[in-house]
Design a protein around this motif. Structure first.
Motif, PDB file in Angstrom:
ATOM      1  N   HIS A 199       0.804  -1.273   0.254  1.00  0.00           N
ATOM      2  CA  HIS A 199      -0.202  -0.083  -0.011  1.00  0.00           C
ATOM      3  C   HIS A 199       0.872   1.311  -0.151  1.00  0.00           C
ATOM      4  O   HIS A 199       0.619   2.096  -0.483  1.00  0.00           O
ATOM      5  CB  HIS A 199      -0.816   0.104   1.308  1.00  0.00           C
ATOM      6  CG  HIS A 199      -2.067  -0.919   1.072  1.00  0.00           C
ATOM      7  ND1 HIS A 199      -3.133  -0.893   2.221  1.00  0.00           N
ATOM      8  CD2 HIS A 199      -2.450  -2.030   0.219  1.00  0.00           C
ATOM      9  CE1 HIS A 199      -3.876  -1.921   1.847  1.00  0.00           C
ATOM     10  NE2 HIS A 199      -3.547  -2.559   0.777  1.00  0.00           N
ATOM     11  N   ARG A 200       2.004   1.264   0.897  1.00  0.00           N
ATOM     12  CA  ARG A 200       2.878   2.553   0.899  1.00  0.00           C
ATOM     13  C   ARG A 200       3.307   2.650  -0.272  1.00  0.00           C
ATOM     14  O   ARG A 200       3.634   3.742  -0.661  1.00  0.00           O
ATOM     15  CB  ARG A 200       3.739   2.172   1.926  1.00  0.00           C
ATOM     16  CG  ARG A 200       4.880   3.202   2.335  1.00  0.00           C
ATOM     17  CD  ARG A 200       5.654   3.343   3.392  1.00  0.00           C
ATOM     18  NE  ARG A 200       6.540   2.404   3.390  1.00  0.00           N
ATOM     19  CZ  ARG A 200       7.744   1.954   2.656  1.00  0.00           C
ATOM     20  NH1 ARG A 200       7.957   2.834   1.621  1.00  0.00           N
ATOM     21  NH2 ARG A 200       8.489   0.972   2.773  1.00  0.00           N
ATOM     22  N   LEU A 201       3.876   1.710  -1.105  1.00  0.00           N
ATOM     23  CA  LEU A 201       4.634   1.724  -2.377  1.00  0.00           C
ATOM     24  C   LEU A 201       3.355   2.299  -3.365  1.00  0.00           C
ATOM     25  O   LEU A 201       4.044   3.076  -4.377  1.00  0.00           O
ATOM     26  CB  LEU A 201       5.421   0.594  -2.689  1.00  0.00           C
ATOM     27  CG  LEU A 201       6.705   0.155  -1.840  1.00  0.00           C
ATOM     28  CD1 LEU A 201       7.083  -1.149  -2.293  1.00  0.00           C
ATOM     29  CD2 LEU A 201       7.589   1.216  -2.047  1.00  0.00           C
ATOM     30  N   LYS A 202       2.455   1.833  -3.325  1.00  0.00           N
ATOM     31  CA  LYS A 202       1.330   2.682  -4.309  1.00  0.00           C
ATOM     32  C   LYS A 202       1.161   4.019  -4.029  1.00  0.00           C
ATOM     33  O   LYS A 202       1.221   4.778  -5.120  1.00  0.00           O
ATOM     34  CB  LYS A 202      -0.021   1.875  -4.179  1.00  0.00           C
ATOM     35  CG  LYS A 202      -1.119   2.283  -4.883  1.00  0.00           C
ATOM     36  CD  LYS A 202      -0.652   2.424  -6.448  1.00  0.00           C
ATOM     37  CE  LYS A 202      -1.480   3.528  -7.220  1.00  0.00           C
ATOM     38  NZ  LYS A 202      -1.247   3.913  -8.486  1.00  0.00           N
ATOM     39  N   ARG A 203       1.143   4.373  -2.747  1.00  0.00           N
ATOM     40  CA  ARG A 203       0.718   5.848  -2.367  1.00  0.00           C
ATOM     41  C   ARG A 203       2.143   6.777  -2.871  1.00  0.00           C
ATOM     42  O   ARG A 203       1.960   7.886  -3.302  1.00  0.00           O
ATOM     43  CB  ARG A 203       0.866   6.343  -0.935  1.00  0.00           C
ATOM     44  CG  ARG A 203      -0.461   5.355  -0.558  1.00  0.00           C
ATOM     45  CD  ARG A 203      -0.638   5.880   1.022  1.00  0.00           C
ATOM     46  NE  ARG A 203      -1.615   5.075   1.767  1.00  0.00           N
ATOM     47  CZ  ARG A 203      -1.592   4.109   2.512  1.00  0.00           C
ATOM     48  NH1 ARG A 203      -0.434   3.480   2.801  1.00  0.00           N
ATOM     49  NH2 ARG A 203      -2.765   3.655   2.877  1.00  0.00           N
ATOM     50  N   GLU A 204       3.119   5.928  -2.828  1.00  0.00           N
ATOM     51  CA  GLU A 204       4.706   6.676  -3.259  1.00  0.00           C
ATOM     52  C   GLU A 204       4.715   6.723  -4.805  1.00  0.00           C
ATOM     53  O   GLU A 204       5.589   7.251  -5.350  1.00  0.00           O
ATOM     54  CB  GLU A 204       5.830   6.135  -2.548  1.00  0.00           C
ATOM     55  CG  GLU A 204       5.948   6.315  -0.985  1.00  0.00           C
ATOM     56  CD  GLU A 204       6.963   5.378  -0.609  1.00  0.00           C
ATOM     57  OE1 GLU A 204       7.689   4.802  -1.074  1.00  0.00           O
ATOM     58  OE2 GLU A 204       7.069   5.414   0.804  1.00  0.00           O
ATOM     59  N   ASN A 205       3.936   5.669  -5.401  1.00  0.00           N
ATOM     60  CA  ASN A 205       3.951   5.585  -7.071  1.00  0.00           C
ATOM     61  C   ASN A 205       2.638   5.922  -7.510  1.00  0.00           C
ATOM     62  O   ASN A 205       2.117   4.940  -8.301  1.00  0.00           O
ATOM     63  CB  ASN A 205       4.710   4.405  -7.406  1.00  0.00           C
ATOM     64  CG  ASN A 205       5.848   4.211  -7.091  1.00  0.00           C
ATOM     65  OD1 ASN A 205       7.153   4.699  -7.508  1.00  0.00           O
ATOM     66  ND2 ASN A 205       6.332   3.394  -5.852  1.00  0.00           N
ATOM     67  N   PRO A 206       2.094   7.060  -7.453  1.00  0.00           N
ATOM     68  CA  PRO A 206       0.754   7.387  -7.950  1.00  0.00           C
ATOM     69  C   PRO A 206       0.685   6.967  -9.641  1.00  0.00           C
ATOM     70  O   PRO A 206      -0.599   6.553 -10.083  1.00  0.00           O
ATOM     71  CB  PRO A 206       0.279   8.682  -7.630  1.00  0.00           C
ATOM     72  CG  PRO A 206       1.717   9.069  -7.448  1.00  0.00           C
ATOM     73  CD  PRO A 206       2.846   8.294  -6.989  1.00  0.00           C
ATOM     74  N   ASP A 207       1.610   7.234 -10.334  1.00  0.00           N
ATOM     75  CA  ASP A 207       1.393   6.937 -11.786  1.00  0.00           C
ATOM     76  C   ASP A 207       1.565   5.606 -12.284  1.00  0.00           C
ATOM     77  O   ASP A 207       1.513   5.182 -13.277  1.00  0.00           O
ATOM     78  CB  ASP A 207       2.343   7.792 -12.470  1.00  0.00           C
ATOM     79  CG  ASP A 207       1.874   9.402 -12.167  1.00  0.00           C
ATOM     80  OD1 ASP A 207       0.594   9.347 -12.039  1.00  0.00           O
ATOM     81  OD2 ASP A 207       2.816  10.213 -12.254  1.00  0.00           O
ATOM     82  N   LEU A 208       2.128   4.576 -11.345  1.00  0.00           N
ATOM     83  CA  LEU A 208       2.505   3.243 -11.617  1.00  0.00           C
ATOM     84  C   LEU A 208       1.308   2.165 -11.082  1.00  0.00           C
ATOM     85  O   LEU A 208       1.044   2.262 -10.079  1.00  0.00           O
ATOM     86  CB  LEU A 208       3.676   2.852 -10.891  1.00  0.00           C
ATOM     87  CG  LEU A 208       4.259   1.425 -10.963  1.00  0.00           C
ATOM     88  CD1 LEU A 208       4.518   1.182 -12.548  1.00  0.00           C
ATOM     89  CD2 LEU A 208       5.322   0.953 -10.138  1.00  0.00           C
ATOM     90  N   PHE A 209       0.802   1.646 -12.195  1.00  0.00           N
ATOM     91  CA  PHE A 209      -0.381   0.687 -11.789  1.00  0.00           C
ATOM     92  C   PHE A 209       0.218  -0.643 -10.901  1.00  0.00           C
ATOM     93  O   PHE A 209       1.111  -1.256 -11.149  1.00  0.00           O
ATOM     94  CB  PHE A 209      -0.884   0.173 -13.267  1.00  0.00           C
ATOM     95  CG  PHE A 209      -2.206  -0.669 -12.823  1.00  0.00           C
ATOM     96  CD1 PHE A 209      -1.925  -2.130 -12.299  1.00  0.00           C
ATOM     97  CD2 PHE A 209      -3.389  -0.231 -12.947  1.00  0.00           C
ATOM     98  CE1 PHE A 209      -3.279  -2.753 -12.086  1.00  0.00           C
ATOM     99  CE2 PHE A 209      -4.357  -0.956 -12.678  1.00  0.00           C
ATOM    100  CZ  PHE A 209      -4.292  -2.300 -12.303  1.00  0.00           C
ATOM    101  N   LEU A 210      -0.316  -0.580  -9.917  1.00  0.00           N
ATOM    102  CA  LEU A 210      -0.009  -1.550  -8.922  1.00  0.00           C
ATOM    103  C   LEU A 210      -1.200  -2.245  -8.464  1.00  0.00           C
ATOM    104  O   LEU A 210      -2.289  -1.602  -7.991  1.00  0.00           O
ATOM    105  CB  LEU A 210       0.871  -1.016  -7.413  1.00  0.00           C
ATOM    106  CG  LEU A 210       2.322  -0.774  -7.771  1.00  0.00           C
ATOM    107  CD1 LEU A 210       2.986  -0.050  -6.383  1.00  0.00           C
ATOM    108  CD2 LEU A 210       3.002  -1.885  -8.261  1.00  0.00           C
ATOM    109  N   GLY A 211      -1.080  -3.723  -8.537  1.00  0.00           N
ATOM    110  CA  GLY A 211      -2.236  -4.555  -7.922  1.00  0.00           C
ATOM    111  C   GLY A 211      -1.567  -5.508  -6.917  1.00  0.00           C
ATOM    112  O   GLY A 211      -0.357  -5.590  -6.908  1.00  0.00           O
TER     113      GLY A 211
END
Length: 339
Positions: A199-211
């Protein structure tokens, strides 16, 4: 415009059924597609060498109803993976996914799967090579690390490399893989989940699609993850309790909620089974994937008995599916206790 592009443009989310070796074959996917029109489905992992040298029709063929459908490849040689992508292009998959998460001994011996987390530069080159020849999204499915790696250090670097290589999405199984000392089955349950890191890495990479993947059991849990993540992937929960897939289109994609048409599901699977049997297959090849349906319904136990025993008999035909469905009280819906 790919479905990943559409998701980004509309701020939409993607629900996927995970690739599972020996489970998510074409019969499984046809069945799952009767329950959800919108979920992204994945093939079993297919090794790039097999695509290049093997029976391509058998390995890569599928039913048109399975779309949207992703092909998962295994391998570590960028040139071979690129060649496999070019071959697969003729089959019309919606996505090509690279397996960097499977911990089995068989996969490790081929120097691919989760062990590639140790050599992210190899994965980076592979993804770049695949992207160079692919007209559809190229994605990666990985773990948060392996063995004694520190996921806090390893995963951010890995994601940055995948983004630099042009990966359209990264699906993260939120557990380490222990390549020594744990079996593939234990690797699905024993290493602790670290959802917060992902979750934290998604918040830090808003433009990268993370599932996110791993240990997610319900649609409610999936929706909670989608408050942060771009996509959510269920594996064994969707396979063992396939009824939950009926909720996906309304809950995840916002479609109008409808009562399941169980007769239509039955008819479709009978037709699919008849075609498979006519081509030389056996009914059990189809019905083994259907046993997890109807958990919690009155008559579910009898349903399972019919599919497990009757479908395995020599000469069994599609009428076994009709008999199994007839044993279930679909009008009453699920009850609290599993039938």
């Amino acid at each position: 415009m790919t479905f990943y592009d559409k998701a980004r443009k509309t701020n939409g989310k993607i629900f996927a059924v995970a690739p599972m070796i020996d489970w998510t074959d074409t019969h499984c996917r046809v069945f799952h597609r009767q329950l959800t029109r919108r979920a992204l489905l994945y093939t079993e992992m297919i090794v790039a060498d097999a695509v290049i040298h093997g029976d391509r029709g058998r390995l890569l063929g599928y039913e048109p109803v399975e779309h949207p459908l992703a092909l998962q490849l295994g391998g570590s040689d960028p040139s071979k993976l690129a060649e496999a992508v070019k071959i697969a292009a003729d089959y019309g998959y919606d996505e090509i996914n690279l397996n960097v998460g499977c911990p089995s001994d068989r996969v490790q011996s081929g120097t691919f799967g989760a062990c590639l987390m140790r050599t992210p530069e190899t994965v980076e080159r592979a993804v770049a090579a695949m992207k160079a020849v692919s007209a559809v999204p190229v994605t990666v499915k990985c773990r948060i690390g392996v063995d004694d790696q520190d996921p806090q250090a390893v995963l951010p670097d890995f994601l940055a490399r995948m983004a630099a290589a042009g990966a359209d999405a990264i699906w993260v199984h939120a557990r380490k893989a222990w390549l020594q000392g744990l079996s593939p089955k234990e690797n699905r349950d024993v290493p602790p989940l670290d959802y917060e890191l992902v979750h934290r890495l998604k918040r830090e990479n808003p433009d990268l699609f993370l599932g996110i993947n791993g240990g997610i059991q319900t649609i409610e849990a999936a929706l909670a993850h989608l408050q942060v993540m771009d996509g959510v992937m269920l594996g064994r929960a969707a396979y063992n309790n396939a009824t939950l897939l009926n909720e996906v289109d309304a809950a995840i994609y916002g479609e109008e909620e409808r009562r399941p048409d169980w007769q239509a599901v039955c008819d479709a699977m009978m037709e699919h089974a008849a075609r498979h049997i006519a081509s030389g297959g056996r009914l059990i090849h189809v019905t083994r994937h259907m046993v997890g349906l109807f958990q919690g319904f009155a008559g579910a136990r009898r349903y399972r008995q019919i599919l497990s025993a009757e479908a395995a008999r020599p000469g069994a035909g599609p009428e076994v599916i009709a008999a199994a469905f007839a044993a279930v009280d679909t009008q009453a819906g699920p009850k609290r206790a599993v039938g």
